[in-house]
Design a protein around this motif. Structure first.
Motif, PDB file in Angstrom:
ATOM      1  N   UNK A 177      16.857  40.972  72.852  1.00  0.00           N
ATOM      2  CA  UNK A 177      16.554  40.973  74.569  1.00  0.00           C
ATOM      3  C   UNK A 177      15.752  41.329  75.106  1.00  0.00           C
ATOM      4  N   UNK A 178      15.193  41.024  76.124  1.00  0.00           N
ATOM      5  CA  UNK A 178      13.720  41.389  76.770  1.00  0.00           C
ATOM      6  C   UNK A 178      14.203  43.499  77.440  1.00  0.00           C
ATOM      7  N   UNK A 179      13.212  43.588  77.551  1.00  0.00           N
ATOM      8  CA  UNK A 179      13.240  44.850  78.266  1.00  0.00           C
ATOM      9  C   UNK A 179      13.832  45.051  79.535  1.00  0.00           C
ATOM     10  N   UNK A 180      14.418  45.969  79.722  1.00  0.00           N
ATOM     11  CA  UNK A 180      15.570  45.807  80.551  1.00  0.00           C
ATOM     12  C   UNK A 180      16.575  45.172  80.570  1.00  0.00           C
ATOM     13  N   UNK A 181      17.193  44.276  79.885  1.00  0.00           N
ATOM     14  CA  UNK A 181      17.558  43.086  80.252  1.00  0.00           C
ATOM     15  C   UNK A 181      19.313  43.545  80.001  1.00  0.00           C
ATOM     16  N   UNK A 182      20.308  42.639  80.474  1.00  0.00           N
ATOM     17  CA  UNK A 182      21.981  43.706  80.155  1.00  0.00           C
ATOM     18  C   UNK A 182      22.338  43.255  79.056  1.00  0.00           C
ATOM     19  N   UNK A 183      23.509  42.868  78.728  1.00  0.00           N
ATOM     20  CA  UNK A 183      24.492  43.348  77.423  1.00  0.00           C
ATOM     21  C   UNK A 183      24.845  41.043  78.376  1.00  0.00           C
ATOM     22  N   UNK A 184      25.509  40.976  79.921  1.00  0.00           N
ATOM     23  CA  UNK A 184      25.293  40.025  80.596  1.00  0.00           C
ATOM     24  C   UNK A 184      24.069  39.129  80.669  1.00  0.00           C
ATOM     25  N   UNK A 185      22.946  39.931  80.913  1.00  0.00           N
ATOM     26  CA  UNK A 185      21.431  38.927  80.580  1.00  0.00           C
ATOM     27  C   UNK A 185      21.958  37.861  79.124  1.00  0.00           C
ATOM     28  N   UNK A 186      21.855  38.681  77.939  1.00  0.00           N
ATOM     29  CA  UNK A 186      22.024  38.600  76.706  1.00  0.00           C
ATOM     30  C   UNK A 186      23.021  37.998  76.578  1.00  0.00           C
ATOM     31  N   UNK A 187      24.403  37.535  77.133  1.00  0.00           N
ATOM     32  CA  UNK A 187      25.764  36.351  76.615  1.00  0.00           C
ATOM     33  C   UNK A 187      25.096  35.684  77.573  1.00  0.00           C
ATOM     34  N   UNK A 218      22.132  33.418  75.806  1.00  0.00           N
ATOM     35  CA  UNK A 218      22.686  32.366  74.458  1.00  0.00           C
ATOM     36  C   UNK A 218      23.707  31.546  74.682  1.00  0.00           C
ATOM     37  N   UNK A 219      24.602  31.719  75.784  1.00  0.00           N
ATOM     38  CA  UNK A 219      25.360  30.686  76.473  1.00  0.00           C
ATOM     39  C   UNK A 219      24.982  29.455  76.620  1.00  0.00           C
ATOM     40  N   UNK A 220      23.836  29.555  77.487  1.00  0.00           N
ATOM     41  CA  UNK A 220      22.575  28.230  77.657  1.00  0.00           C
ATOM     42  C   UNK A 220      22.206  28.008  76.279  1.00  0.00           C
ATOM     43  N   UNK A 221      21.575  28.344  75.113  1.00  0.00           N
ATOM     44  CA  UNK A 221      21.013  28.138  74.036  1.00  0.00           C
ATOM     45  C   UNK A 221      21.956  27.373  73.372  1.00  0.00           C
ATOM     46  N   UNK A 222      23.600  27.378  73.274  1.00  0.00           N
ATOM     47  CA  UNK A 222      25.009  27.132  72.393  1.00  0.00           C
ATOM     48  C   UNK A 222      25.255  25.902  73.205  1.00  0.00           C
ATOM     49  N   UNK A 223      24.638  25.908  74.737  1.00  0.00           N
ATOM     50  CA  UNK A 223      24.832  24.533  75.644  1.00  0.00           C
ATOM     51  C   UNK A 223      23.784  23.261  75.113  1.00  0.00           C
ATOM     52  N   UNK A 224      22.284  23.719  74.640  1.00  0.00           N
ATOM     53  CA  UNK A 224      21.145  23.005  74.774  1.00  0.00           C
ATOM     54  C   UNK A 224      21.882  22.698  73.436  1.00  0.00           C
ATOM     55  N   UNK A 225      22.518  23.240  71.772  1.00  0.00           N
ATOM     56  CA  UNK A 225      21.980  22.803  71.546  1.00  0.00           C
ATOM     57  C   UNK A 225      23.772  21.616  70.656  1.00  0.00           C
ATOM     58  N   UNK A 226      24.421  21.777  72.061  1.00  0.00           N
ATOM     59  CA  UNK A 226      26.147  21.051  71.960  1.00  0.00           C
ATOM     60  C   UNK A 226      26.265  21.163  73.578  1.00  0.00           C
ATOM     61  N   UNK A 227      25.239  20.160  73.832  1.00  0.00           N
ATOM     62  CA  UNK A 227      25.837  19.723  75.499  1.00  0.00           C
ATOM     63  C   UNK A 227      27.333  19.055  76.343  1.00  0.00           C
ATOM     64  N   UNK A 228      27.995  18.913  74.765  1.00  0.00           N
ATOM     65  CA  UNK A 228      29.700  18.604  74.814  1.00  0.00           C
ATOM     66  C   UNK A 228      30.029  19.798  75.357  1.00  0.00           C
TER      67      UNK A 228
END
Length: 55
Positions: A16-26, A29-39
């Motif tokens: 995680x980025x310095x100062x990042x929150x759990x929501x930021x990480x979530x 990760x969600x954006x990464x998953x959608x890039x991998x599986x746009x459906x």
């Protein structure tokens, strides 16, 4: 797949980025998953777990 069912699993490590929150990480990760599986755009997350990567 409108009206259908699809399952997907994403696992791995993230630094995680310095100062990042759990929501930021979530959201990153969600954006990464959608890039991998746009459906999966707009899908419902059934389970999310974030643990330190050390023993």
């Amino acid at each position: 797949m409108p009206g259908g069912f699809i399952t997907s699993t994403v696992s791995g490590t993230v630094t995680p980025r310095a100062g990042g929150t759990r929501l930021d990480v979530y959201l990153e990760i969600l954006a990464h998953a959608v890039r991998q599986r746009p459906d999966m755009e707009g899908s419902t997350v059934l389970f999310f777990d974030l643990q330190p990567n050390r023993l």
